[in-house]
Scaffold this motif. Sequence first.
Motif, PDB file in Angstrom:
ATOM      1  N   CYS A  95       0.879  -1.164   0.000  1.00  0.00           N
ATOM      2  CA  CYS A  95       0.000   0.000   0.000  1.00  0.00           C
ATOM      3  C   CYS A  95       0.920   1.218   0.000  1.00  0.00           C
ATOM      4  CB  CYS A  95      -0.931  -0.006   1.221  1.00  0.00           C
ATOM      5  SG  CYS A  95      -0.102   0.101   2.805  1.00  0.00           S
ATOM      6  N   VAL A  96       0.381   2.403   0.180  1.00  0.00           N
ATOM      7  CA  VAL A  96       1.244   3.563   0.415  1.00  0.00           C
ATOM      8  C   VAL A  96       0.924   4.100   1.804  1.00  0.00           C
ATOM      9  CG1 VAL A  96       1.631   4.293  -1.976  1.00  0.00           C
ATOM     10  CG2 VAL A  96      -0.391   5.128  -0.753  1.00  0.00           C
ATOM     11  N   SER A  97       1.921   4.704   2.434  1.00  0.00           N
ATOM     12  CA  SER A  97       1.659   5.331   3.737  1.00  0.00           C
ATOM     13  C   SER A  97       2.363   6.673   3.773  1.00  0.00           C
ATOM     14  CB  SER A  97       2.165   4.445   4.880  1.00  0.00           C
ATOM     15  OG  SER A  97       3.568   4.528   4.974  1.00  0.00           O
ATOM     16  N   CYS A  98       2.007   7.485   4.767  1.00  0.00           N
ATOM     17  CA  CYS A  98       2.713   8.752   4.931  1.00  0.00           C
ATOM     18  C   CYS A  98       4.125   8.426   5.402  1.00  0.00           C
ATOM     19  CB  CYS A  98       1.971   9.678   5.896  1.00  0.00           C
ATOM     20  SG  CYS A  98       2.188   9.302   7.647  1.00  0.00           S
ATOM     21  N   LYS A  99       5.038   9.346   5.192  1.00  0.00           N
ATOM     22  CA  LYS A  99       6.441   9.077   5.501  1.00  0.00           C
ATOM     23  C   LYS A  99       6.659   8.878   7.005  1.00  0.00           C
ATOM     24  CE  LYS A  99       8.421  11.072   1.378  1.00  0.00           C
ATOM     25  NZ  LYS A  99       9.275   9.941   0.993  1.00  0.00           N
ATOM     26  N   ASP A 100       5.885   9.595   7.815  1.00  0.00           N
ATOM     27  CA  ASP A 100       6.067   9.481   9.267  1.00  0.00           C
ATOM     28  C   ASP A 100       5.640   8.111   9.783  1.00  0.00           C
ATOM     29  OD1 ASP A 100       7.090  11.978   9.322  1.00  0.00           O
ATOM     30  OD2 ASP A 100       5.340  12.956  10.182  1.00  0.00           O
ATOM     31  N   CYS A 101       4.500   7.607   9.310  1.00  0.00           N
ATOM     32  CA  CYS A 101       4.056   6.274   9.747  1.00  0.00           C
ATOM     33  C   CYS A 101       5.046   5.215   9.269  1.00  0.00           C
ATOM     34  CB  CYS A 101       2.662   5.955   9.213  1.00  0.00           C
ATOM     35  SG  CYS A 101       1.349   6.777  10.136  1.00  0.00           S
ATOM     36  N   ASN A 102       5.486   5.339   8.026  1.00  0.00           N
ATOM     37  CA  ASN A 102       6.424   4.357   7.484  1.00  0.00           C
ATOM     38  C   ASN A 102       7.715   4.345   8.293  1.00  0.00           C
ATOM     39  OD1 ASN A 102       7.092   2.367   5.601  1.00  0.00           O
ATOM     40  ND2 ASN A 102       8.199   3.817   4.330  1.00  0.00           N
ATOM     41  N   ASN A 103       8.166   5.528   8.658  1.00  0.00           N
ATOM     42  CA  ASN A 103       9.400   5.656   9.424  1.00  0.00           C
ATOM     43  C   ASN A 103       9.256   5.061  10.829  1.00  0.00           C
ATOM     44  OD1 ASN A 103      12.077   6.572   9.743  1.00  0.00           O
ATOM     45  ND2 ASN A 103      11.315   8.304  10.947  1.00  0.00           N
ATOM     46  N   GLU A 104       8.092   5.255  11.438  1.00  0.00           N
ATOM     47  CA  GLU A 104       7.843   4.682  12.774  1.00  0.00           C
ATOM     48  C   GLU A 104       7.746   3.159  12.697  1.00  0.00           C
ATOM     49  OE1 GLU A 104       7.414   5.900  15.842  1.00  0.00           O
ATOM     50  OE2 GLU A 104       7.407   8.068  15.476  1.00  0.00           O
ATOM     51  N   LYS A 105       7.055   2.686  11.660  1.00  0.00           N
ATOM     52  CA  LYS A 105       6.732   1.262  11.561  1.00  0.00           C
ATOM     53  C   LYS A 105       7.960   0.431  11.179  1.00  0.00           C
ATOM     54  CE  LYS A 105       3.557  -1.741   9.035  1.00  0.00           C
ATOM     55  NZ  LYS A 105       4.540  -2.217   8.063  1.00  0.00           N
ATOM     56  N   ARG A 106       8.758   0.985  10.289  1.00  0.00           N
ATOM     57  CA  ARG A 106      10.006   0.358   9.794  1.00  0.00           C
ATOM     58  C   ARG A 106       9.952  -1.169   9.713  1.00  0.00           C
ATOM     59  NH1 ARG A 106      14.497   3.413  13.053  1.00  0.00           N
ATOM     60  NH2 ARG A 106      12.617   3.982  14.195  1.00  0.00           N
ATOM     61  N   ASP A 107      10.823  -1.892  10.448  1.00  0.00           N
ATOM     62  CA  ASP A 107      10.812  -3.358  10.298  1.00  0.00           C
ATOM     63  C   ASP A 107      10.241  -4.059  11.532  1.00  0.00           C
ATOM     64  OD1 ASP A 107      12.904  -2.647  11.851  1.00  0.00           O
ATOM     65  OD2 ASP A 107      14.464  -3.589  10.634  1.00  0.00           O
ATOM     66  N   LYS A 108       9.344  -3.350  12.228  1.00  0.00           N
ATOM     67  CA  LYS A 108       8.700  -3.980  13.386  1.00  0.00           C
ATOM     68  C   LYS A 108       7.803  -5.140  12.926  1.00  0.00           C
ATOM     69  CE  LYS A 108       8.571   0.397  15.917  1.00  0.00           C
ATOM     70  NZ  LYS A 108       7.742   1.621  15.983  1.00  0.00           N
ATOM     71  N   PRO A 109       7.810  -6.257  13.657  1.00  0.00           N
ATOM     72  CA  PRO A 109       6.981  -7.389  13.251  1.00  0.00           C
ATOM     73  C   PRO A 109       5.492  -7.083  13.372  1.00  0.00           C
ATOM     74  CG  PRO A 109       8.230  -7.882  15.266  1.00  0.00           C
ATOM     75  CD  PRO A 109       8.622  -6.504  14.844  1.00  0.00           C
TER      76      PRO A 109
END
Length: 232
Positions: A95-109
């Motif tokens: 999907c696409v996400s905002c840059k801030d959410c993507n940055n927070e989420k990174r490689d968390k399981p």
Amino acid sequence: MPLIHITYNGEILGTFQRFERLPDIEKSGDVWDSKARDICDIKKAIKDHYIIAQDYTCPYCKQRIEVNHNASWDAEHIIPKSTHPRFLFEPLNLCVSCKDCNNEKRDKPVLVNNNRRTLPVNSGDYIISHPHFDDFNDNIRVIEIAGYYLPLSDKGRKTIEICGLLRFSYKYANYGNTSQENKETILELANSLMGASSPAEENAYLGIISDTARAGQKLSKEAFLKQKEANK
Ligand SMILES: [Zn+2]
């Protein structure tokens, strides 16, 4: 309404199939960063598709970013590409996400069982609200004027944690207090809202409350910035 996933065709279908045929050991998340034309093309198609399919809305924080230039968005691998590269071009993992959410989420399981080899396609396989398999509103209520995310389920709680959604309320908390006058106006409007006699009247009050709250946020933001400047 479920998110419509991308369907590959033409040249990008070929790119997808070539990647799928690679032995597991050669499937790497680094392929995503390749500057090769075929990879750039499939990435662009993915972003362009999901920006429209998601109606310019981040699936995690629900912010609307109405910018056509697709660099304003991050392509998002729901199961991280670093831990599960085999799902790199899997439409239901994208999907696409905002840059801030993507940055927070990174490689968390995000999986209940991290050792899955085929893409899990059920809501219950994921610990977060899944952009394809869940209805966000079942898990989180966004209280927009306060920048607050109210969890309605365990998935909601996990999504707020993994995507760092508390950043919004922290941000406003740092702005300092809204003026007393602003607070009193909102209180008065809230009382009128409770006494509203029709949905149209309720909506009108909600709109005015939202505008008033925003104006208050703006004032306290300015006060915060002024204070910061004075402390330099
Ligand atoms: Zn977001």
